[in-house]
Design a protein around this motif. Structure first.
Motif, PDB file in Angstrom:
ATOM      1  N   ARG A 168      46.648  41.477  32.794  1.00 28.65           N
ATOM      2  CA  ARG A 168      45.569  41.760  33.749  1.00 28.65           C
ATOM      3  C   ARG A 168      44.855  43.065  33.383  1.00 28.65           C
ATOM      4  NH1 ARG A 168      45.153  45.043  37.973  1.00 28.65           N
ATOM      5  NH2 ARG A 168      47.399  45.449  38.143  1.00 28.65           N
ATOM      6  N   SER A 191      40.914  43.741  38.346  1.00 26.36           N
ATOM      7  CA  SER A 191      41.621  44.176  39.552  1.00 26.36           C
ATOM      8  C   SER A 191      42.424  42.985  40.081  1.00 26.36           C
ATOM      9  CB  SER A 191      40.616  44.624  40.618  1.00 26.36           C
ATOM     10  OG  SER A 191      39.883  43.513  41.095  1.00 26.36           O
ATOM     11  N   TYR A 192      43.256  43.246  41.095  1.00 29.33           N
ATOM     12  CA  TYR A 192      43.983  42.143  41.728  1.00 29.33           C
ATOM     13  C   TYR A 192      42.996  41.090  42.230  1.00 29.33           C
ATOM     14  CZ  TYR A 192      48.148  45.191  42.080  1.00 29.33           C
ATOM     15  OH  TYR A 192      49.211  46.005  41.814  1.00 29.33           O
ATOM     16  N   ARG A 193      41.950  41.546  42.907  1.00 29.22           N
ATOM     17  CA  ARG A 193      40.971  40.613  43.489  1.00 29.22           C
ATOM     18  C   ARG A 193      40.248  39.807  42.423  1.00 29.22           C
ATOM     19  NH1 ARG A 193      40.043  41.124  48.893  1.00 29.22           N
ATOM     20  NH2 ARG A 193      40.742  43.053  49.866  1.00 29.22           N
ATOM     21  N   GLN A 194      39.889  40.458  41.332  1.00 31.10           N
ATOM     22  CA  GLN A 194      39.188  39.746  40.262  1.00 31.10           C
ATOM     23  C   GLN A 194      40.070  38.671  39.643  1.00 31.10           C
ATOM     24  OE1 GLN A 194      38.227  43.348  38.113  1.00 31.10           O
ATOM     25  NE2 GLN A 194      36.031  43.083  38.522  1.00 31.10           N
ATOM     26  N   ALA A 198      42.603  37.230  41.109  1.00 26.62           N
ATOM     27  CA  ALA A 198      42.804  36.229  42.151  1.00 26.62           C
ATOM     28  C   ALA A 198      41.640  35.240  42.192  1.00 26.62           C
ATOM     29  CB  ALA A 198      42.969  36.907  43.509  1.00 26.62           C
ATOM     30  N   GLN A 199      40.428  35.721  42.034  1.00 24.28           N
ATOM     31  CA  GLN A 199      39.251  34.853  42.040  1.00 24.28           C
ATOM     32  C   GLN A 199      39.237  33.925  40.836  1.00 24.28           C
ATOM     33  OE1 GLN A 199      36.097  37.730  42.309  1.00 24.28           O
ATOM     34  NE2 GLN A 199      36.167  37.771  44.556  1.00 24.28           N
ATOM     35  N   ASP A 233      45.865  34.119  46.096  1.00 18.25           N
ATOM     36  CA  ASP A 233      45.493  35.215  46.986  1.00 18.25           C
ATOM     37  C   ASP A 233      45.798  36.555  46.317  1.00 18.25           C
ATOM     38  OD1 ASP A 233      46.408  37.147  49.461  1.00 18.25           O
ATOM     39  OD2 ASP A 233      44.703  35.841  49.940  1.00 18.25           O
ATOM     40  N   HIS A 234      44.873  37.526  46.457  1.00 13.84           N
ATOM     41  CA  HIS A 234      45.040  38.810  45.769  1.00 13.84           C
ATOM     42  C   HIS A 234      46.315  39.545  46.183  1.00 13.84           C
ATOM     43  CE1 HIS A 234      43.167  40.350  49.460  1.00 13.84           C
ATOM     44  NE2 HIS A 234      43.746  41.497  49.157  1.00 13.84           N
TER      45      HIS A 234
END
Length: 74
Positions: free
Chosen positions: A18, A24-27, A29-30, A35-36
Motif C-alpha cells: 500500500r 491511504s487506507y481510504r484510497q 479501500a476504494q 471498508d477503510h
C-alpha cells in the motif's frame, strides 16, 4: 509462527505494498471494495481474512494474490 504472528506478517506485507503505491487506507479501500477501517485492522493482524478479501486486496494493490504471502516465517 502462530496464527497471530502469521496475520501480523501478512498485514505488514499488505502495508508495504500500500505504501509503495502511495495509497491511504481510504484510497486502497476504494480500489478493492473493502471498508477503510478494515484495511487498518488487516495491516495490524487483527482479523482473519476470507479468500475473497485476499483476492480484493491483491486487485487493489495490483499484485498477484500469491505475492501477499511472500514473507519469511520464523
Amino acid at each position: 509462527m502462530d496464527k497471530i504472528e502469521f496475520r501480523v506478517a501478512f498485514g505488514k506485507r499488505v502495508e508495504n505494498f500500500r505504501k509503495k503505491l502511495g495509497l491511504s487506507y481510504r484510497q486502497l479501500a476504494q480500489k478493492c471494495d473493502i471498508d477503510h477501517s478494515n484495511i487498518s485492522k488487516i495491516e495490524k493482524g487483527e482479523v482473519d481474512l476470507r479468500i475473497s478479501t485476499i483476492q480484493e486486496l491483491a486487485k487493489g494493490l495490483e499484485v498477484h494474490p500469491q505475492e501477499l504471502f511472500d514473507f519469511k516465517m520464523d
